[in-house]
Design a protein around this motif. Structure first.
Motif, PDB file in Angstrom:
ATOM      1  N   THR A 234      -9.696   8.255  12.791  1.00 25.55           N
ATOM      2  CA  THR A 234      -8.769   7.210  12.358  1.00 25.55           C
ATOM      3  C   THR A 234      -7.380   7.513  12.906  1.00 25.55           C
ATOM      4  OG1 THR A 234     -10.024   6.894  10.319  1.00 25.55           O
ATOM      5  CG2 THR A 234      -7.787   6.023  10.364  1.00 25.55           C
ATOM      6  N   SER A 235      -6.725   6.508  13.447  1.00 23.70           N
ATOM      7  CA  SER A 235      -5.360   6.676  13.947  1.00 23.70           C
ATOM      8  C   SER A 235      -4.509   5.491  13.510  1.00 23.70           C
ATOM      9  CB  SER A 235      -5.353   6.799  15.477  1.00 23.70           C
ATOM     10  OG  SER A 235      -5.847   5.615  16.086  1.00 23.70           O
ATOM     11  N   ARG A 236      -3.216   5.714  13.419  1.00 14.01           N
ATOM     12  CA  ARG A 236      -2.276   4.657  13.037  1.00 14.01           C
ATOM     13  C   ARG A 236      -1.047   4.762  13.921  1.00 14.01           C
ATOM     14  NH1 ARG A 236      -4.200   7.194   8.718  1.00 14.01           N
ATOM     15  NH2 ARG A 236      -5.505   6.030   7.248  1.00 14.01           N
TER      16      ARG A 236
ATOM     17  N   GLN B  21      -2.872  -5.959  10.703  1.00 11.40           N
ATOM     18  CA  GLN B  21      -1.667  -5.150  10.625  1.00 11.40           C
ATOM     19  C   GLN B  21      -0.766  -5.408  11.827  1.00 11.40           C
ATOM     20  OE1 GLN B  21      -3.514  -1.261  10.381  1.00 11.40           O
ATOM     21  NE2 GLN B  21      -3.442  -1.269   8.146  1.00 11.40           N
TER      22      GLN B  21
ATOM     23  N   THR C  34      -3.949   0.300  12.296  1.00 10.83           N
ATOM     24  CA  THR C  34      -4.999   1.294  12.029  1.00 10.83           C
ATOM     25  C   THR C  34      -6.218   1.014  12.906  1.00 10.83           C
ATOM     26  OG1 THR C  34      -4.267   1.539   9.732  1.00 10.83           O
ATOM     27  CG2 THR C  34      -6.484   2.315  10.267  1.00 10.83           C
TER      28      THR C  34
ATOM     29  N   GLU D 202     -10.153   2.782  14.341  1.00  7.90           N
ATOM     30  CA  GLU D 202     -11.191   3.795  14.192  1.00  7.90           C
ATOM     31  C   GLU D 202     -11.975   3.908  15.487  1.00  7.90           C
ATOM     32  OE1 GLU D 202     -12.239   3.379   9.411  1.00  7.90           O
ATOM     33  OE2 GLU D 202     -13.668   2.670  10.936  1.00  7.90           O
TER      34      GLU D 202
END
Length: 284
Positions: A226-228, A267, A273, A275
């Motif tokens: 997971t990255s944001r 978002q 976000t 995945e």
């Protein structure tokens, strides 16, 4: 790292031996995993790397008086013409003039070494999932490392209302929304190489309407990263970090399966976000 370097030394000295069996024997990993990781870390594919070394061997043979045809056959080419094109692209001159000019060229020898870096934070979880199906629209697209891929954008714009409704109906597995999946890549390490890209959903259904493609995926273990952050830059950095930071030291290796990503388009683009789903198994 020691086993990976032992493998490279072996392959450089045994250029005519089967590569995949040597990978499994020396490193204890699958050929798919090692080739994928090598490409990310080296910036070129293992196939191209070994091609450079075969052409460097050919250079030495030509300088020692072998004919172009003899060297071409030894390098595994079906004709002197095919060998000459590859050699000229690599060296910059035709092989027929190498001996007269005593033109020397060698191939670089890559070696792995461990460095401590913290460029990308790796947030991930491991999940064992039963078999499922991917359902969606597909197209063969060029691999692109940075920015949005215009061919994928065109594929997304081609989705009909019937296909959207069907995907919504079939999306009965997490993340219960649109996913992207890549498979059947010519070379995951080379930009502009071709792969099949799907825009679709994860589903327990096995038959689809509206002309959707169905891809069966067996039961596997998945590493979900997971990255944001700014999209797509943060997700692309995470893709690279899975190979350069996580895979070498995780105790896991890649399994040949679709590579899946999920993007939360609700978002803002500067803090989105995402995945990344990679199928893995315990090494050894």
């Amino acid at each position: 790292m020691q086993h990976f370097n032992e493998l490279l030394i072996y392959l450089e000295r045994h250029l005519d031996d089967p590569v995949d069996s040597a990978i499994a024997r020396i490193t204890g990993t699958s050929a798919y995993h090692f080739r994928h990781m090598f490409g990310y870390l080296a910036g070129t594919s293992l196939t191209v790397y070994l091609k450079w070394h075969r052409l460097a061997r050919a250079n030495a043979q030509l300088r020692n008086g072998k004919t172009v045809l003899e060297v071409a056959m030894d390098a595994g080419y079906q004709s002197a013409e095919g060998f000459s094109r590859a050699y000229q692209e690599w060296h910059g001159m035709m092989p027929s003039v190498v001996a007269s000019q005593d033109a020397v060229k060698t191939a670089p020898s890559f070696r792995f070494q461990l460095t401590i870096k913290g460029e990308t934070s790796m947030e991930y979880q491991l999940k064992e999932l039963p078999a499922f199906n991917l359902m969606g629209v597909t197209a063969r697209v060029p691999l692109q490392f940075e920015g949005e891929n215009p061919v994928i954008t065109e594929l997304a714009q081609s989705i009909t209302a019937d296909q959207q409704n069907a995907m919504h109906m079939y999306a009965d597995l997490e993340p219960h929304g649109i996913i992207n999946a890549d498979f059947d890549a010519e070379d995951y390490t080379k930009e502009d190489s071709q792969l099949i890209h799907m825009i679709g959903v994860r589903s327990t259904h096995s038959e689809a309407e509206a002309g959707l493609t169905v891809i069966a995926v067996p039961a596997l273990t998945w590493a979900i990263f997971t990255s944001r952050g700014p999209f797509p830059e943060t997700m692309q950095a995470t893709w690279a970090a899975t190979a350069s930071q996580w895979l070498p030291d995780s105790g896991y290796e890649l399994v040949e399966a679709p590579q899946i990503s999920h993007i939360d388009y609700s978002q803002p683009v500067d803090n989105r976000t995402t995945e990344i789903w990679l199928a893995v198994r315990k090494r050894g």
